[in-house]
Each structure stands twice: as C-alpha cells, then as structure tokens.
Write a protein that holds these residues in place. Sequence first.
Motif, short mmCIF file in Angstrom:
data_model
loop_
_atom_site.label_atom_id
_atom_site.label_comp_id
_atom_site.label_asym_id
_atom_site.label_seq_id
_atom_site.Cartn_x
_atom_site.Cartn_y
_atom_site.Cartn_z
N ARG A 258 0.80 -1.40 0.49
CA ARG A 258 0.11 -0.17 0.45
C ARG A 258 0.96 1.46 -0.15
N ALA A 259 2.13 1.00 0.75
CA ALA A 259 3.02 2.27 0.55
C ALA A 259 3.68 2.44 -0.70
N LEU A 260 3.58 1.95 -1.67
CA LEU A 260 4.08 1.73 -2.45
C LEU A 260 3.39 1.76 -3.35
N GLY A 261 2.36 2.53 -3.27
CA GLY A 261 1.17 2.33 -4.64
C GLY A 261 0.62 1.66 -5.09
N TRP A 262 0.54 0.93 -4.52
CA TRP A 262 -0.54 -0.82 -3.99
C TRP A 262 -1.50 -0.48 -3.59
#
Length: 326
Positions: free
Chosen positions: A228-232
């Motif tokens: 989530r923190a990487l854009g996913w």
Amino acid sequence: MTELAPDCLDTRLLDEFQRDLPLASRPFAVMAERLGTTEADVLSRLARLQDCGRISRVGATCRPNTAGASTLAALAIPEDWIEEVAAIVGAEPGVNHSYLREDRWNLWFVATAPSDAELAQSLARIEASSGLPVLSLPLVRPFNIDLGFRLRGPRVALGLDRDADMSTLRDDDRPIMQALSDGLDLVAQPFAALAQQLGRSESDIIARIKALADARILTRVGVIVRHRALGWAANAMVVWQLPDDAIEAAGRALAQVPGVTLCYQRRIQPGIWDWPLFCMIHARSRTEALAVLEHARALPELAGVPHKTLFSTRCFKQRGALIEAA
C-alpha cells in the motif's frame, strides 16, 4: 506515500530482492555488487525504506501452520465500533495483519501463535473483549502463498506453490524463524549478528535458513515490502463459492492468472461463510484489480461460479508472524 519511480535504484532493490536474499556472510555487499552500488548505500536505502514504512523488514515469510499455528479470521463490527474493536484486535501480539474490508464481515486479520492451543486462547480473548463472535477460517490447501511480485513491468503469473518438506524442520529452527519474521538487523553481517544472539555459528544459521527455504517452510527470504505504501493500494480479496470436488482445479488455474498474488482454500463455516476458495489481487487501482478479476472469471474452471470482492479500505496492522513466545 507514492509509488517509486520506475528507474529508481530503490525500485530495483525491491524488485530484485523480494526473494532470494543472498545467503552469504555479507548479503548486502552481494546485493550492492549486483546493483552497481556500495554495501553502505544498500544498507542506507533499506534503513530509510523501513523508517518511512515502505518495507516491513529484511527477513522471511514463514509457511502457515509449520512451526506455529495460524488462521484467517474476521469480525462483523458495527460502524461506530470499528476503531475500538480494531484496537482490541491489534493489541493481540499474534495478530500480524489486520485490514478493514468492504463486507458485513468487515475486519479481517491473520492470527498466529506458537501452538493451536495458544491460537484458540488468542481468538477467545478477542471475542471476550469485543463481545463479538470471531469467524475463524483455517488454511486447508495453499495454491500460491508467496506474494513476492515485481513492482514494475507487466504482471506475470506467480505460479503454483509446492508442498513443504516438513522432515527438514528441527526444534531449534523456531528461534531462527522468529528472528526472520521480526526482521534481520541492517548491519553488514546480519547472520553473524543473529548467530551471536542465539549462541550459534554464522555458518549454522545460514545453512538452516537455506534448508528451510529449500523445503518451502520459509516461503520467501528477502525484502518484505508494504504494498500500500508503494502505491499498490487496490488490495482485493476475492472469494469463490464452489463444491469441494471443483476447488483443486479452480485453485490451480486461478493461481496462474497474472495479477493474482495469493490463492488458497480455507475451511468454511456452513451457513455463516460458504466461500472456500480465496485469492488476493494487488493492484494500483480498482480498475486494474477488476481487470485481473475479469481474467479470472473467464477461466473455464470459474465460469459462472458465484464470487464476491472485498476491497480493503484501511490497514490497521502489518508485521511478521508470532512463532515463538517472547
């Protein structure tokens, strides 16, 4: 937090080392040589990525129900109780993942413990403190439980898992597995540091990690990312309702769909939860996730099969499994 740039060295670091961490005395030096940088730079980048929440740890993921016990569980929480009950769930040391999802059963969490008895006690404490029944859905059969996918480039099928060789597991492996679940020290010689903590030799620690990984008791050894923190951020759990004799063929086919990141069968609770086949789809948008789902729905093994999609809307907790009591 935003997605990393495609040409960023951080992205290369995460793409190339989510699995197959070099099992060498100086693993970060080996990584640096492959990336064309220095050991100090790799260590600095990993420390920064961990500090800002983009990675969970450098360590391993442990196969469920090998050295410890685990289950996927859920609660149906009234809207105005969610914060309070999520805090109760998150306070349990053995809860390592906890997500709010779009369903009547809206709080989903993975509970782990050193034994079945301790797992049951953990779930009982959650029930007693929340006043709500816990839906527990133990793993029956994994089709793919790796979750290590590249962050750039086309989506590829992660493929089928193979069975674990449980004859490899030794009693003295549990402290190693717990340390890998917590995360290695980000130092030049992390296996030597772990060996010193456990009163063992560096060569023994490296040999046991290799043996456990080869046996599929450790499902992945590497950099464990926070998607989530990487854009996913479009994280969808899709559940399918089909008879027992159709699950294996459907699960094997589903696990080989590009974009399906996990796939497994779980025990049902008749009349309460009648959805035995689960898969996860991690994507950068709902549109992308739903496109993967359409591919899955088109499989002959899943044609016309009832399903429902539970997107996550919030992450309350994410850490490694509890394998050995502190």
